[in-house]
Design a protein around this motif. Structure first.
Motif, PDB file in Angstrom:
ATOM      1  N   SER A   3      42.867 -27.921 -71.058  1.00 47.60           N
ATOM      2  CA  SER A   3      41.509 -27.233 -70.064  1.00 47.60           C
ATOM      3  C   SER A   3      41.906 -27.157 -68.527  1.00 47.60           C
ATOM      4  O   SER A   3      41.904 -29.068 -68.631  1.00 47.60           O
ATOM      5  N   TYR A   4      42.414 -26.237 -67.558  1.00 44.66           N
ATOM      6  CA  TYR A   4      42.305 -26.488 -66.879  1.00 44.66           C
ATOM      7  C   TYR A   4      41.443 -26.230 -65.595  1.00 44.66           C
ATOM      8  O   TYR A   4      42.070 -24.747 -66.049  1.00 44.66           O
ATOM      9  N   ASN A   5      40.591 -26.111 -64.994  1.00 43.90           N
ATOM     10  CA  ASN A   5      40.032 -25.190 -64.108  1.00 43.90           C
ATOM     11  C   ASN A   5      39.970 -25.926 -62.328  1.00 43.90           C
ATOM     12  O   ASN A   5      38.993 -26.282 -61.854  1.00 43.90           O
ATOM     13  N   ARG A   6      40.637 -25.521 -61.670  1.00 40.50           N
ATOM     14  CA  ARG A   6      41.284 -25.404 -60.158  1.00 40.50           C
ATOM     15  C   ARG A   6      40.996 -24.640 -60.000  1.00 40.50           C
ATOM     16  O   ARG A   6      42.058 -23.618 -60.230  1.00 40.50           O
ATOM     17  N   ILE A   7      40.563 -24.301 -58.647  1.00 44.73           N
ATOM     18  CA  ILE A   7      40.845 -22.831 -58.030  1.00 44.73           C
ATOM     19  C   ILE A   7      41.083 -23.609 -55.960  1.00 44.73           C
ATOM     20  O   ILE A   7      40.260 -23.952 -55.411  1.00 44.73           O
ATOM     21  N   MET A   8      42.048 -22.801 -55.042  1.00 43.41           N
ATOM     22  CA  MET A   8      42.328 -23.306 -53.973  1.00 43.41           C
ATOM     23  C   MET A   8      42.390 -21.886 -53.426  1.00 43.41           C
ATOM     24  O   MET A   8      42.941 -20.593 -53.837  1.00 43.41           O
ATOM     25  N   LEU A   9      41.439 -21.237 -51.766  1.00 41.29           N
ATOM     26  CA  LEU A   9      41.601 -20.023 -51.953  1.00 41.29           C
ATOM     27  C   LEU A   9      40.921 -19.800 -50.497  1.00 41.29           C
ATOM     28  O   LEU A   9      40.798 -21.175 -50.021  1.00 41.29           O
ATOM     29  N   VAL A  10      41.755 -19.417 -49.561  1.00 45.08           N
ATOM     30  CA  VAL A  10      42.125 -19.476 -48.102  1.00 45.08           C
ATOM     31  C   VAL A  10      42.066 -17.146 -47.755  1.00 45.08           C
ATOM     32  O   VAL A  10      42.081 -16.398 -48.107  1.00 45.08           O
ATOM     33  N   ASP A  54      31.672 -15.257 -54.412  1.00 46.53           N
ATOM     34  CA  ASP A  54      30.772 -16.295 -53.658  1.00 46.53           C
ATOM     35  C   ASP A  54      31.524 -17.913 -53.979  1.00 46.53           C
ATOM     36  O   ASP A  54      31.682 -18.424 -54.959  1.00 46.53           O
ATOM     37  N   VAL A  55      30.784 -18.655 -52.615  1.00 39.55           N
ATOM     38  CA  VAL A  55      31.110 -20.868 -52.887  1.00 39.55           C
ATOM     39  C   VAL A  55      29.890 -21.175 -52.481  1.00 39.55           C
ATOM     40  O   VAL A  55      29.016 -20.659 -51.898  1.00 39.55           O
ATOM     41  N   ASP A  56      29.591 -22.334 -53.946  1.00 40.90           N
ATOM     42  CA  ASP A  56      28.581 -23.258 -53.285  1.00 40.90           C
ATOM     43  C   ASP A  56      29.167 -24.447 -53.042  1.00 40.90           C
ATOM     44  O   ASP A  56      30.015 -24.338 -53.930  1.00 40.90           O
ATOM     45  N   VAL A  57      28.919 -24.897 -51.662  1.00 43.21           N
ATOM     46  CA  VAL A  57      29.072 -26.263 -51.336  1.00 43.21           C
ATOM     47  C   VAL A  57      27.901 -26.808 -51.102  1.00 43.21           C
ATOM     48  O   VAL A  57      27.033 -26.358 -51.160  1.00 43.21           O
ATOM     49  N   TRP A  58      28.056 -28.147 -52.198  1.00 38.93           N
ATOM     50  CA  TRP A  58      26.927 -28.938 -52.441  1.00 38.93           C
ATOM     51  C   TRP A  58      27.200 -30.104 -50.897  1.00 38.93           C
ATOM     52  O   TRP A  58      27.850 -30.645 -50.695  1.00 38.93           O
ATOM     53  N   GLY A  59      26.056 -31.184 -51.051  1.00 36.93           N
ATOM     54  CA  GLY A  59      25.477 -32.566 -49.818  1.00 36.93           C
ATOM     55  C   GLY A  59      26.264 -32.368 -49.446  1.00 36.93           C
ATOM     56  O   GLY A  59      25.393 -31.396 -48.350  1.00 36.93           O
ATOM     57  N   VAL A  75      38.171 -19.933 -43.417  1.00 37.63           N
ATOM     58  CA  VAL A  75      37.947 -21.657 -44.285  1.00 37.63           C
ATOM     59  C   VAL A  75      39.478 -21.485 -45.532  1.00 37.63           C
ATOM     60  O   VAL A  75      39.843 -20.553 -46.181  1.00 37.63           O
ATOM     61  N   LEU A  76      39.819 -22.425 -46.259  1.00 36.64           N
ATOM     62  CA  LEU A  76      40.411 -23.425 -47.274  1.00 36.64           C
ATOM     63  C   LEU A  76      39.382 -23.887 -48.481  1.00 36.64           C
ATOM     64  O   LEU A  76      38.470 -24.591 -47.889  1.00 36.64           O
ATOM     65  N   VAL A  77      39.385 -22.736 -49.475  1.00 36.71           N
ATOM     66  CA  VAL A  77      38.420 -23.936 -50.367  1.00 36.71           C
ATOM     67  C   VAL A  77      39.252 -24.360 -51.698  1.00 36.71           C
ATOM     68  O   VAL A  77      39.865 -23.655 -51.834  1.00 36.71           O
ATOM     69  N   GLU A  78      38.399 -25.336 -51.872  1.00 38.72           N
ATOM     70  CA  GLU A  78      38.764 -25.921 -53.591  1.00 38.72           C
ATOM     71  C   GLU A  78      37.953 -26.165 -53.738  1.00 38.72           C
ATOM     72  O   GLU A  78      36.951 -26.875 -53.280  1.00 38.72           O
ATOM     73  N   GLY A  79      38.111 -26.268 -55.259  1.00 42.95           N
ATOM     74  CA  GLY A  79      37.052 -26.097 -56.678  1.00 42.95           C
ATOM     75  C   GLY A  79      37.403 -26.103 -57.239  1.00 42.95           C
ATOM     76  O   GLY A  79      38.600 -26.061 -58.085  1.00 42.95           O
ATOM     77  N   ASP A 102      34.775 -28.111 -53.827  1.00 47.39           N
ATOM     78  CA  ASP A 102      34.742 -30.200 -53.811  1.00 47.39           C
ATOM     79  C   ASP A 102      34.657 -29.732 -52.443  1.00 47.39           C
ATOM     80  O   ASP A 102      34.998 -31.360 -52.026  1.00 47.39           O
ATOM     81  N   ARG A 103      35.790 -29.666 -51.650  1.00 44.36           N
ATOM     82  CA  ARG A 103      36.586 -29.677 -50.647  1.00 44.36           C
ATOM     83  C   ARG A 103      36.237 -28.049 -49.878  1.00 44.36           C
ATOM     84  O   ARG A 103      36.874 -27.227 -49.965  1.00 44.36           O
ATOM     85  N   VAL A 104      36.080 -28.172 -48.589  1.00 43.90           N
ATOM     86  CA  VAL A 104      35.929 -26.711 -47.840  1.00 43.90           C
ATOM     87  C   VAL A 104      37.113 -27.423 -46.588  1.00 43.90           C
ATOM     88  O   VAL A 104      35.874 -28.508 -45.753  1.00 43.90           O
ATOM     89  N   VAL A 105      37.554 -26.846 -46.302  1.00 48.26           N
ATOM     90  CA  VAL A 105      38.788 -26.667 -44.360  1.00 48.26           C
ATOM     91  C   VAL A 105      38.584 -26.322 -43.493  1.00 48.26           C
ATOM     92  O   VAL A 105      38.597 -24.858 -43.881  1.00 48.26           O
ATOM     93  N   PHE A 106      38.025 -26.085 -42.477  1.00 51.00           N
ATOM     94  CA  PHE A 106      37.832 -24.959 -41.291  1.00 51.00           C
ATOM     95  C   PHE A 106      39.061 -24.821 -40.794  1.00 51.00           C
ATOM     96  O   PHE A 106      39.444 -25.879 -40.672  1.00 51.00           O
TER      97      PHE A 106
END
Length: 124
Positions: A3-10, A54-59, A75-79, A102-106
């Motif tokens: 299985s593979y669970n990755r997503i990239m959104l802009v 909805d996107v959750d960013v941690w730490g 933003v670009l969101v990878e997770g 996992d990563r948010v690019v402004f």
């Protein structure tokens, strides 16, 4: 079974970030809108489809998002996708998918039409 669970959104933020303290650290909830444009084969009309996520960013990255982002910002969101299920006040079971970043690019400065990255803002 593999299985593979990755997503990239802009996309653009639909509201100001909500920074909260959770038991396992800080979390920042982002509302993201992404657009898809296509031509309807039957009518020939251009259709604009919007998806709200909805996107959750941690730490530490959550703190940066809460400090530097605002409604309208690109933003670009990878997770990865996360599935939540709960029972509401009426007793009905509710479900939804969200993204854990996992990563948010402004991108851009939040001004309409601005899509360039700024060197003096964090990118993680």
């Amino acid at each position: 079974m593999a299985s593979y669970n990755r997503i990239m959104l802009v996309g653009n933020l639909t509201r100001d970030p909500e920074l909260k303290q959770a038991g396992s650290g800080q979390v920042c909830r982002l509302g993201l809108a992404t657009n898809r444009q296509f031509k309807n084969r039957q009518t020939g009309a251009t259709v604009q489809e919007v998806c709200f996520i909805d996107v959750d960013v941690w730490g530490a990255q959550a703190e940066s998002c809460g400090k530097y982002l605002q409604k309208g910002r690109s933003v670009l969101v990878e997770g990865h996708l996360k599935y939540d299920s709960w029972t509401d006040q009426t007793g009905q079971t509710r479900n939804k998918h969200s993204v854990v970043a996992d990563r948010v690019v402004f991108l851009g400065s939040g001004a309409p039409g601005s899509e360039t990255e700024s060197e003096d803002e964090p990118f993680r």
